[in-house]
Write a protein that holds these residues in place. Structure first.
Motif, PDB file in Angstrom:
ATOM      1  N   TYR A 106      31.158  -1.131 -17.225  1.00 37.46           N
ATOM      2  CA  TYR A 106      31.521  -0.207 -18.299  1.00 37.46           C
ATOM      3  C   TYR A 106      32.983   0.235 -18.276  1.00 37.46           C
ATOM      4  CZ  TYR A 106      26.689  -0.086 -19.765  1.00 37.46           C
ATOM      5  OH  TYR A 106      25.459  -0.446 -20.240  1.00 37.46           O
ATOM      6  N   GLY A 111      31.175   9.932 -20.178  1.00 39.30           N
ATOM      7  CA  GLY A 111      30.410   9.060 -21.061  1.00 39.30           C
ATOM      8  C   GLY A 111      29.430   8.166 -20.325  1.00 39.30           C
ATOM      9  N   VAL A 112      29.400   8.276 -19.001  1.00 40.67           N
ATOM     10  CA  VAL A 112      28.581   7.359 -18.199  1.00 40.67           C
ATOM     11  C   VAL A 112      27.449   8.077 -17.455  1.00 40.67           C
ATOM     12  CG1 VAL A 112      28.687   5.827 -16.175  1.00 40.67           C
ATOM     13  CG2 VAL A 112      30.391   5.618 -17.981  1.00 40.67           C
ATOM     14  N   PRO A 154      21.149   2.010 -21.321  1.00 28.20           N
ATOM     15  CA  PRO A 154      21.014   2.443 -22.729  1.00 28.20           C
ATOM     16  C   PRO A 154      19.565   2.746 -23.125  1.00 28.20           C
ATOM     17  CG  PRO A 154      22.509   0.587 -22.579  1.00 28.20           C
ATOM     18  CD  PRO A 154      21.894   0.750 -21.213  1.00 28.20           C
ATOM     19  N   CYS A 200      28.328  12.435 -25.878  1.00 32.61           N
ATOM     20  CA  CYS A 200      27.617  11.159 -25.719  1.00 32.61           C
ATOM     21  C   CYS A 200      27.717  10.574 -24.314  1.00 32.61           C
ATOM     22  CB  CYS A 200      28.276  10.158 -26.657  1.00 32.61           C
ATOM     23  SG  CYS A 200      27.320   9.787 -28.085  1.00 32.61           S
ATOM     24  N   TYR A 201      26.625  10.029 -23.826  1.00 36.95           N
ATOM     25  CA  TYR A 201      26.660   9.230 -22.602  1.00 36.95           C
ATOM     26  C   TYR A 201      25.582   8.161 -22.688  1.00 36.95           C
ATOM     27  CZ  TYR A 201      22.796  12.336 -21.313  1.00 36.95           C
ATOM     28  OH  TYR A 201      21.625  13.032 -21.315  1.00 36.95           O
ATOM     29  N   ILE A 202      25.660   7.197 -21.806  1.00 40.22           N
ATOM     30  CA  ILE A 202      24.719   6.079 -21.850  1.00 40.22           C
ATOM     31  C   ILE A 202      23.297   6.595 -21.610  1.00 40.22           C
ATOM     32  CG2 ILE A 202      24.125   3.826 -20.872  1.00 40.22           C
ATOM     33  CD1 ILE A 202      27.072   3.720 -19.851  1.00 40.22           C
ATOM     34  N   GLY A 203      22.388   6.264 -22.507  1.00 38.05           N
ATOM     35  CA  GLY A 203      20.991   6.689 -22.366  1.00 38.05           C
ATOM     36  C   GLY A 203      20.697   8.031 -23.000  1.00 38.05           C
ATOM     37  N   GLN A 204      21.724   8.674 -23.561  1.00 32.56           N
ATOM     38  CA  GLN A 204      21.559  10.025 -24.105  1.00 32.56           C
ATOM     39  C   GLN A 204      20.541  10.081 -25.236  1.00 32.56           C
ATOM     40  OE1 GLN A 204      24.346  11.245 -26.823  1.00 32.56           O
ATOM     41  NE2 GLN A 204      24.165  13.422 -26.494  1.00 32.56           N
ATOM     42  N   GLU A 205      20.504   9.026 -26.051  1.00 33.49           N
ATOM     43  CA  GLU A 205      19.580   9.038 -27.189  1.00 33.49           C
ATOM     44  C   GLU A 205      18.145   9.270 -26.728  1.00 33.49           C
ATOM     45  OE1 GLU A 205      19.892   5.638 -29.732  1.00 33.49           O
ATOM     46  OE2 GLU A 205      22.027   5.951 -30.055  1.00 33.49           O
TER      47      GLU A 205
END
Lengths: 342, 124
Positions: A112, A54-55, A76, A245-250
Motif C-alpha cells: 500500500y 488510511g491503513v 478491504p 477513510c481507511y482500508i476495511g472501513q466500509e
C-alpha cells in the motif's frame, strides 16, 4: 547464572523456574519481563501520518507526538490482518507488533505504499524492551531511580535509567498498572538487574501469557483470527469512527450502522474437564460459541481454570451456564477480577 | 483521443496512459490558473494506498518531475507518474466529465477489480 539473571539473547525465556510464583509476582507485586522478542518498524517520510491513518483502524491523524494507540490492520473486506501499536515519536512513527506478524505486516505496508513518501525500516534489534507489571510497579521503578511522570495509557516519556537515556511507556493493561521501558540493547542487562534489586520479580513468557489471559487481552492469531469481525473482538480501543477513510472501513461502518454483531469476545470460568482452544461451547444442545485460549491459575479461592473465547450475544450475559465437552463453562466479564488485588 | 507513451509515437497502442482532449483542455486551463509552467511542471497522476477500497487515485500539479518518474507528453501538457503507481495506472484513460450531476476528472482503469461509489477508490 542465577535463576533471576536474564539471558544475553533476544529470545525471552519461558520461565525462571516457577511459573506460578512469577504470575503471583505480576499480579500482586511487580514482575518484569523481556519484550525483546517483539518487532519494531520505523516509518519515516513526509506522508507517514496521512498514509498510516488510511491503513489502520485507529486515529493516527490526531495522534500527538509522544502518544501511541492500539489498532488493527484490515483488508478491504474488513478481515483482520494483524494488530499493532503505533506511536508518534515526533520525527517518525514506530510500529510495535508481535514478531510473528512482522513480515506479513511489512508485506501489507509495502503493497500500500505507492506514490506516498513513506519508508519502512525494521529497527527491532536497535531496541531492547523490558515490560513491568503489577500493583507495585511504580514503587519498584522509583526504587530503581527512575522518576516516573504521570502518563496516559500508551504515552511516552524520556527518562534516565542509570545514566542511560530510555523511553518509559505507560501500559494499557485493563487489570493492573503496567509500563514498558525502551532502551538501547547495551544497558538492558544492567537495568534488568537494578529492577530486580529494587524488588521486581522476573517473569518468563509462560507467566506473561497467564497474565494476558487473566487480563482478558486477546492475542492475534489465537483469539483474533481473520474470520472474526472487528467489533466481535470487543476491542473498542482499536477502533475510531471519526478519523476518516481507511482500508476495511466500509465493513466496520456498515456493522456500526446496523447496530450490532451476533458474537462477542468474553471470558469463561471453567469446571470439570479442561477444554482445548477451538472447543465448542453449547447451550441447550446448540453451538453458541468457541474457546480460543485456556489457562489454569492460582487465585485467592484456590486453583481456577479460565478461558477466553467468543459467545453469541443472546447467551453472553455474565453468569450464564454453558457446556463445553464434558465440562461446564460460565460466562465471565473481562478482566477476571479474582486474580488481581484491588 | 490522444494516446502517447514515453518513447512511442502518438499513434501507438495504449500501453502507457491516455488523456482525452476534453481532459487536456481542463488541465491546460487549470495549469494556467495555478501558474504552473508547461515546460518545467506538469500534472502528477498517482495511486495512494489506504482509503475504503485500499487504493485511490490522486491528481495534482507538480512544479517539476521526480527523478524516477515516467513522463508522458500530450502536445504541450506533461504528465508525471511515479514507477510504482504506473504498475496500477498503465492502460488507463483520464477523462473529464461534465454532467448535470457532477463534473470532474474520471479515471477508467482496466486494472481495477472493484471500484468504490466515490469514484476515486479501487482495489488492485
Amino acid at each position: 547464572m542465577s535463576p533471576t539473571t536474564v539471558q544475553e539473547r533476544a529470545v525471552p525465556v519461558a520461565d525462571f523456574g516457577d511459573v506460578r510464583a512469577e504470575f503471583a509476582g505480576l499480579t500482586s507485586a511487580c514482575g518484569i519481563y523481556d519484550l525483546r522478542g517483539r518487532a519494531r518498524l520505523k516509518l519515516t517520510g513526509e506522508d507517514r501520518i496521512r498514509w498510516m491513518n488510511g491503513v489502520v483502524t485507529n486515529n493516527i491523524r490526531d495522534l500527538a507526538p509522544g502518544h501511541g494507540v492500539y489498532a488493527f490492520v484490515l483488508n478491504p473486506q474488513g478481515q483482520i490482518q494483524g494488530d499493532l501499536f503505533v506511536y508518534n515519536c515526533g520525527d517518525f512513527l514506530l510500529v510495535d507488533t508481535e514478531s510473528s506478524q512482522s513480515s506479513r505486516l511489512r508485506e501489507f505496508f509495502d503493497h500500500y505504499i505507492i506514490m506516498d513518501d513513506v519508508e519502512v525500516a525494521d529497527v527491532s534489534s536497535e531496541w531492547a524492551v523490558i515490560g513491568v507489571a503489577g500493583p507495585k510497579s511504580l514503587a519498584v521503578l522509583q526504587a530503581a531511580g527512575i522518576s516516573v511522570p504521570a502518563l496516559a495509557p500508551r504515552q511516552l516519556a524520556r527518562v534516565n535509567v542509570s545514566g542511560a537515556e530510555a523511553t518509559l511507556v505507560q501500559g494499557d493493561n485493563p487489570a493492573l498498572s503496567s509500563y514498558e521501558i525502551w532502551l538501547a540493547p547495551g544497558p538492558f542487562a544492567s537495568l534488568w538487574e537494578s529492577l530486580v534489586h529494587a524488588g521486581a520479580i522476573p517473569a518468563g513468557t509462560s507467566a506473561v501469557e497467564l497474565l494476558r489471559i487473566a487480563s482478558g487481552v486477546p492475542r492475534y492469531g489465537q483469539d483474533i483470527r481473520e474470520r472474526d469481525l472487528p467489533q466481535e473482538t470487543e476491542q473498542a480501543r482499536a477502533l475510531h469512527f471519526q478519523k476518516g477513510c481507511y482500508i476495511g472501513q466500509e465493513i466496520v461502518e456498515r456493522i456500526r450502522s446496523r447496530g450490532n454483531v451476533h458474537r462477542k469476545f468474553t471470558g469463561f470460568l471453567l469446571q470439570g474437564e479442561m477444554p482445548v482452544a477451538g472447543a465448542k461451547l453449547q447451550a441447550e444442545g446448540k453451538d453458541v460459541g468457541e474457546i480460543t485460549s485456556v489457562a489454569s491459575l492460582p487465585s485467592g479461592e484456590g486453583e481456577k481454570a479460565i478461558a477466553l473465547g467468543y459467545i453469541r450475544r443472546e447467551v453472553g450475559t455474565p453468569g450464564k451456564g454453558l457446556h463445553v465437552g464434558k465440562g461446564q463453562a460460565t460466562v465471565a466479564a473481562l478482566p477476571f477480577a479474582e486474580f488481581f488485588q484491588h | 483521443m490522444t494516446a502517447v507513451t514515453e518513447d512511442a509515437p502518438k499513434t501507438a497502442p495504449a500501453k502507457g496512459i491516455q488523456v482525452t482532449e476534453k481532459a487536456l483542455a481542463r488541465i491546460r486551463t487549470a495549469m494556467a490558473k495555478e501558474n504552473i509552467s508547461p515546460q518545467q511542471g506538469g500534472l502528477r497522476l498517482g495511486v495512494q494506498g489506504g482509503g475504503c477500497s485500499g487504493l485511490s487515485y490522486n491528481i495534482r500539479f507538480d512544479t517539476q518531475p521526480r527523478e524516477r518518474d515516467r513522463i508522458f507528453q500530450f502536445d504541450d501538457v506533461r504528465v508525471f507518474v511515479d514507477p510504482k503507481s504506473f504498475i496500477y495506472l498503465h492502460g488507463m484513460t483520464l477523462d473529464y466529465q461534465e454532467t448535470l450531476m457532477q463534473q470532474g476528472f474520471v479515471f477508467t482503469n482496466p486494472n481495477a477489480s472493484k471500484s468504490c461509489g466515490c469514484g476515486t477508490s479501487f482495489s488492485g
